[in-house]
Design an enzyme around this catalytic site. Structure first.
Site, PDB file in Angstrom:
ATOM      1  N   SER A 136      -2.174  -3.406   5.996  1.00 30.09           N
ATOM      2  CA  SER A 136      -1.882  -2.545   7.146  1.00 30.09           C
ATOM      3  C   SER A 136      -0.658  -3.093   7.862  1.00 30.09           C
ATOM      4  CB  SER A 136      -3.075  -2.565   8.107  1.00 30.09           C
ATOM      5  OG  SER A 136      -2.677  -2.112   9.389  1.00 30.09           O
TER       6      SER A 136
ATOM      7  N   GLY B 125       0.836  -1.203   0.000  1.00 32.39           N
ATOM      8  CA  GLY B 125       0.000   0.000   0.000  1.00 32.39           C
ATOM      9  C   GLY B 125       0.875   1.259   0.000  1.00 32.39           C
ATOM     10  N   HIS B 126       1.909   1.266   0.873  1.00 32.94           N
ATOM     11  CA  HIS B 126       2.817   2.420   0.904  1.00 32.94           C
ATOM     12  C   HIS B 126       3.576   2.542  -0.422  1.00 32.94           C
ATOM     13  CE1 HIS B 126       2.802   1.379   5.369  1.00 32.94           C
ATOM     14  NE2 HIS B 126       2.433   2.639   5.379  1.00 32.94           N
TER      15      HIS B 126
END
Ligand code: PAF
Length: 281
Positions: free
Chosen positions: A185, A32-33
């Site tokens: 996450s 995600g990052h």
């Protein structure tokens, strides 16, 4: 890739650029990052990531001490992704004195949902993001990327940028998910194997709640309390401890009226791990 440890070093280096594209993180980077970095690259003339676990946004009983710190690994990933600068200050660099002066967001937005269960969280987030923006955008405006997984955070920061007229364009990026639907996450790594298999139930519950809300049509405001309670009860029966599962209007996360654009948001603990997720419907 430059690793800047101090504000002076970062500001000096960024002097020669006109439009930094910035991705603030607390490290322990996942896809995600890295997606945020990839999307940031064409939007600026230098790509900057920060890695800083911000004590100010953790409550005393939360996981500040155990938050995964994987700096070398993070830098390898950022290098591979073509990031130009990593800003990784230590605590005394960003907080040389106890931070008594804080950025206080609007309680109407910041004291509900996450803010209700994590009092002071958004004050901590706004304070550090304000500092990071001042560091990265000291010489020119630019763009900053935020994942929509932290939906309320994105809205709070949008309001902060608008009200302080910060020269920063914000880009909200869709949540990256595993094949089974679990939102990526850093905290997913706390899950045991069994919990990891169960964790996708949160996004499923949000999806079901969203579908049920859409069927309500004009009667949405009356339908919602019962639908939300049923959704939480279903998770409780599976062993979760939900904080909230609710349908709100996207604009400001207040209770929706029929016809509003909607988002379903949820936070729930599975074992010791607290997960959050949301779905625009
Ligand atoms: O979303 C996060 O990782 C953090 O809240 C942020 C924006 C980096 C501030 O510490």
């Amino acid at each position: 890739m430059l690793i800047a440890r101090s504000l002076v070093e970062l500001r000096q280096h960024l002097q020669r650029f006109e439009r930094p594209a910035f991705v603030p993180t607390m490290g322990n980077l996942h896809d995600g990052h890295l997606n945020l970095i990839a999307l940031a690259k064409p939007l600026g003339d230098v790509t900057v990531a920060s890695i800083f676990v911000n004590r100010l946004q953790f409550l005393p009983h939360e996981d500040f001490a155990s938050y995964p710190r994987t700096f070398e690994d993070d830098c390898d990933k950022l290098r591979m992704q073509g990031c130009d600068v990593v800003f990784a200050p230590d605590e005394t660099e960003l907080y040389p004195q106890p931070q008594t002066f804080k950025v206080q967001p609007d309680p109407a937005l910041a004291d509900i949902l996450e803010g209700q269960f994590r009092p002071g969280f958004f004050t901590g987030v706004c304070t550090v993001v304000m500092k990071l923006f001042h560091a990265v955008f000291a010489h020119s405006g630019g763009v900053a990327m935020f994942g929509k997984k932290d939906y309320q955070q994105l809205l709070v920061i949008t309001q902060m940028v608008r009200q302080f007229a910060l020269p920063v364009e914000l880009v909200g990026v869709e949540t990256r998910r595993s094949a089974d639907g679990l939102a990526l996450s850093s905290r997913n790594r706390y899950l045991s194997q069994e919990e990891r298999a169960e964790a996708m139930q949160l996004s499923m519950a949000l999806h079901q709640l969203g579908q049920a809300a859409l069927v309500c049509g004009e009667t949405l405001p009356d339908c919602l309390p019962q639908l939300q309670e049923q959704a939480m009860e279903r998770l409780r029966l599976r062993g979760w401890q939900p904080d909230y599962l609710c349908v709100r209007r996207r604009l400001d996360l207040q209770l929706p009226l029929a016809g509003d654009a909607l988002v379903v948001l949820g936070a729930a603990k599975l074992g010791q791990t607290r997960l959050i997720d949301n779905l625009e419907i």
